[in-house]
Design an enzyme around this catalytic site. Structure first.
Site, PDB file in Angstrom:
ATOM      1  N   ASP A  15       6.292   2.143   6.175  1.00 18.38           N
ATOM      2  CA  ASP A  15       5.008   1.442   6.158  1.00 18.38           C
ATOM      3  C   ASP A  15       4.088   2.205   5.207  1.00 18.38           C
ATOM      4  O   ASP A  15       3.458   3.165   5.595  1.00 18.38           O
ATOM      5  CB  ASP A  15       4.431   1.415   7.567  1.00 18.38           C
ATOM      6  CG  ASP A  15       3.099   0.704   7.674  1.00 18.38           C
ATOM      7  OD1 ASP A  15       2.714   0.017   6.721  1.00 18.38           O
ATOM      8  OD2 ASP A  15       2.437   0.859   8.714  1.00 18.38           O
ATOM      9  N   HIS A  74       4.390   4.473  12.129  1.00 14.92           N
ATOM     10  CA  HIS A  74       3.349   5.458  12.433  1.00 14.92           C
ATOM     11  C   HIS A  74       3.829   6.614  13.296  1.00 14.92           C
ATOM     12  O   HIS A  74       2.998   7.367  13.809  1.00 14.92           O
ATOM     13  CB  HIS A  74       2.129   4.812  13.102  1.00 14.92           C
ATOM     14  CG  HIS A  74       1.400   3.839  12.231  1.00 14.92           C
ATOM     15  ND1 HIS A  74       0.141   3.366  12.534  1.00 14.92           N
ATOM     16  CD2 HIS A  74       1.738   3.246  11.065  1.00 14.92           C
ATOM     17  CE1 HIS A  74      -0.263   2.530  11.592  1.00 14.92           C
ATOM     18  NE2 HIS A  74       0.706   2.435  10.691  1.00 14.92           N
ATOM     19  N   GLU A  92      -4.881   1.661   3.020  1.00 19.52           N
ATOM     20  CA  GLU A  92      -4.763   0.520   3.924  1.00 19.52           C
ATOM     21  C   GLU A  92      -4.777   0.971   5.377  1.00 19.52           C
ATOM     22  O   GLU A  92      -5.351   0.293   6.242  1.00 19.52           O
ATOM     23  CB  GLU A  92      -3.475  -0.256   3.622  1.00 19.52           C
ATOM     24  CG  GLU A  92      -3.349  -1.594   4.347  1.00 19.52           C
ATOM     25  CD  GLU A  92      -2.673  -1.522   5.705  1.00 19.52           C
ATOM     26  OE1 GLU A  92      -2.652  -2.536   6.410  1.00 19.52           O
ATOM     27  OE2 GLU A  92      -2.172  -0.431   6.090  1.00 19.52           O
ATOM     28  N   GLU A  93      -4.174   2.108   5.648  1.00 18.07           N
ATOM     29  CA  GLU A  93      -4.036   2.569   7.022  1.00 18.07           C
ATOM     30  C   GLU A  93      -5.371   2.944   7.663  1.00 18.07           C
ATOM     31  O   GLU A  93      -5.464   3.044   8.891  1.00 18.07           O
ATOM     32  CB  GLU A  93      -3.077   3.768   7.091  1.00 18.07           C
ATOM     33  CG  GLU A  93      -1.645   3.454   6.670  1.00 18.07           C
ATOM     34  CD  GLU A  93      -0.913   2.557   7.648  1.00 18.07           C
ATOM     35  OE1 GLU A  93      -1.527   2.167   8.670  1.00 18.07           O
ATOM     36  OE2 GLU A  93       0.256   2.240   7.408  1.00 18.07           O
ATOM     37  N   HIS A 150       0.842  -1.212   0.000  1.00 21.15           N
ATOM     38  CA  HIS A 150       0.000   0.000   0.000  1.00 21.15           C
ATOM     39  C   HIS A 150       0.868   1.250   0.000  1.00 21.15           C
ATOM     40  O   HIS A 150       1.974   1.266   0.546  1.00 21.15           O
ATOM     41  CB  HIS A 150      -0.973  -0.001   1.180  1.00 21.15           C
ATOM     42  CG  HIS A 150      -0.343   0.108   2.542  1.00 21.15           C
ATOM     43  ND1 HIS A 150      -0.086   1.306   3.158  1.00 21.15           N
ATOM     44  CD2 HIS A 150       0.061  -0.851   3.424  1.00 21.15           C
ATOM     45  CE1 HIS A 150       0.437   1.103   4.352  1.00 21.15           C
ATOM     46  NE2 HIS A 150       0.545  -0.210   4.540  1.00 21.15           N
ATOM     47  N   ASP A 210      -0.329   4.452   1.033  1.00 24.40           N
ATOM     48  CA  ASP A 210      -0.686   5.509   1.972  1.00 24.40           C
ATOM     49  C   ASP A 210       0.107   5.398   3.264  1.00 24.40           C
ATOM     50  O   ASP A 210       0.559   4.316   3.646  1.00 24.40           O
ATOM     51  CB  ASP A 210      -2.186   5.492   2.261  1.00 24.40           C
ATOM     52  CG  ASP A 210      -2.653   4.234   2.984  1.00 24.40           C
ATOM     53  OD1 ASP A 210      -2.264   3.135   2.550  1.00 24.40           O
ATOM     54  OD2 ASP A 210      -3.408   4.359   3.968  1.00 24.40           O
ATOM     55  N   ASP A 260       4.235  -6.095   3.799  1.00 27.40           N
ATOM     56  CA  ASP A 260       3.765  -5.050   4.703  1.00 27.40           C
ATOM     57  C   ASP A 260       4.041  -5.392   6.158  1.00 27.40           C
ATOM     58  O   ASP A 260       3.432  -4.831   7.063  1.00 27.40           O
ATOM     59  CB  ASP A 260       2.258  -4.833   4.475  1.00 27.40           C
ATOM     60  CG  ASP A 260       1.724  -3.587   5.160  1.00 27.40           C
ATOM     61  OD1 ASP A 260       2.519  -2.688   5.475  1.00 27.40           O
ATOM     62  OD2 ASP A 260       0.504  -3.521   5.390  1.00 27.40           O
TER      63      ASP A 260
END
Length: 406
Positions: free
Chosen positions: A140, A379, A174-175, A77, A79, A197
């Protein structure tokens, strides 16, 4: 040929933060900037590629062997999480890491410290890519994106490399739990797939949380505090009372391994009204359902105490544990284990204490375990990724392809 580090830095330079409050798909138009770049990168390598209106990039590499083998997909992903800014990222490249503290130079006095993150010491002597402390890094999952593209570049540059049908997928959102809601598995055309991922090197996951969100509205009643006795209903206090009914040992900071949790991720309000947002997680489906039921019971208790309609809760399932969909095709896990061993990587099979596009894809009929992308501390501003882990992940992709072709 573009090196994986150069590619990764090019991708993290693009702001792709998703937005859980948006109803569009993708949730933010800026994700299309990187998705369009990836489609163009695939086309430049000679790979058939498309970008659809929902923000899905799909690439196809035809088989170059004369026998029928499964079509294998690799997915990542684009995002980055809403938890921290993904704009104007200034990566730091730490060559031959010496095991000491790493100053994050964007904020005076901030540092990545092995005393706080002892896993840093696993990567002494390697090249680490960190943030400057003002943003997240975006490993990520742009590490996963770069690893897939690096493997594709190798395949295109080495026609002697034998492979079956290969499918490439890049997804948005995805997040925020919407990554593959509109992903067309049939059009993608893979028999089995892997999301790149996961976290640190060696991770291999085919179990994840069952997941739900809970949005709670609390209607209070504001009265002048001098005359409030028997009349005021303070929505803030009612919200904290509701939260206090949930078991404190089932919060993220007190759980590990297969233990589930309630996580209060947002609380806003005033005396008149307040809102609370939770995420609910458990690997065990029965315990997961019980957690949701308990939260509903807590809301009923508050309504009984303060009056009907004081609390309204909307609980929605987000995704389920993919183990039940992957285990019948356990060879996809075995192939990944063998591919890591071929690359000199020790596999670490473990449950995901989170979610992945692979969970929803597995329930859509595409068994899809999750493989390490190499990053740590996702994150947030303490995120970093070892270069050598990304290189090994790309090698694992090629090994999986070879194993299925063999």
């Amino acid at each position: 040929m573009e090196r994986i580090l150069e590619r990764f830095l090019r991708y993290v330079a693009v702001d792709t933060q998703s937005d859980e409050n948006s109803e569009s798909q993708p949730s933010t138009a800026k994700q299309l900037n990187l998705l369009g770049m990836l489609k163009d990168d695939l086309l430049k390598l000679g790979v058939e590629a498309t970008l659809d209106e929902y923000g899905y990039v799909m690439g196809r590499i035809p088989s170059n062997i004369g026998k029928k083998v499964p079509a294998i997909g690799f997915i990542a992903h684009v995002d980055t999480a809403p938890d921290a800014s993904g704009a104007n990222i200034k990566p730091q490249i730490i060559k031959e890491y010496d095991g000491g503290d790493i100053a994050l130079k964007g904020i005076k006095g901030l540092a990545l410290k092995p005393s706080e993150f002892p896993e840093m010491l696993h990567y002494v002597g390697q090249t680490l890519i960190t943030t400057d402390g003002t943003t997240l890094l975006g490993a990520d999952d742009k590490a996963g994106v770069a690893e897939i593209m690096d493997a594709v570049q190798y395949i295109c540059a080495h026609p002697e490399f034998k492979h079956g049908e290969i499918r490439i997928g890049f997804t948005p959102d995805e997040e925020i739990g919407r990554g593959v809601v509109k992903f067309d598995v049939e059009r993608f055309g893979a028999d089995f797939a892997y999301t790149m991922d996961g976290g640190e090197i060696g991770e291999l996951e085919f179990e994840n949380f069952n997941a739900a969100s809970a949005k709670i509205h609390i209607q209070g009643r504001n009265v002048h505090p001098g005359y409030a006795k028997g009349k005021m209903k303070n929505a803030i206090h009612i919200g904290t009372e509701l939260n206090g009914l949930l078991p404190t040992d089932q919060r993220p900071e007190h759980t590990e391994d297969y233990e589930g949790f309630y996580h209060l991720i947002g609380f806003n309000g005033s005396v008149e009204e307040a809102s609370m947002t939770y995420i609910i997680r458990d690997h065990d489906r029965t315990k997961f359902e019980a957690k949701k039921d308990f939260l509903r019971d807590c809301c009923k208790f508050i309504n009984t105490k303060y009056g009907k309609g004081t609390v309204k809760a909307v609980i929605k399932d987000q995704y389920y544990n993919m183990r039940e969909m992957v285990e019948p095709h356990y060879h996809v896990v075995e192939k990944a284990v063998k591919a890591m061993e071929m690359a000199g990587v020790k596999p670490k099979i473990q449950p995901i204490r989170g979610g992945t596009d692979g969970a929803n894809l597995s329930f859509k009929g595409l068994p899809c375990p999750n493989i390490f992308a190499g990053g740590l501390n996702f994150h947030g501003k303490m995120e970093f990724v070892p270069l050598q882990s990304m290189e090994k992940a790309s090698e694992v992709i090629l090994n999986i392809i070879s194993l299925y072709a063999g």
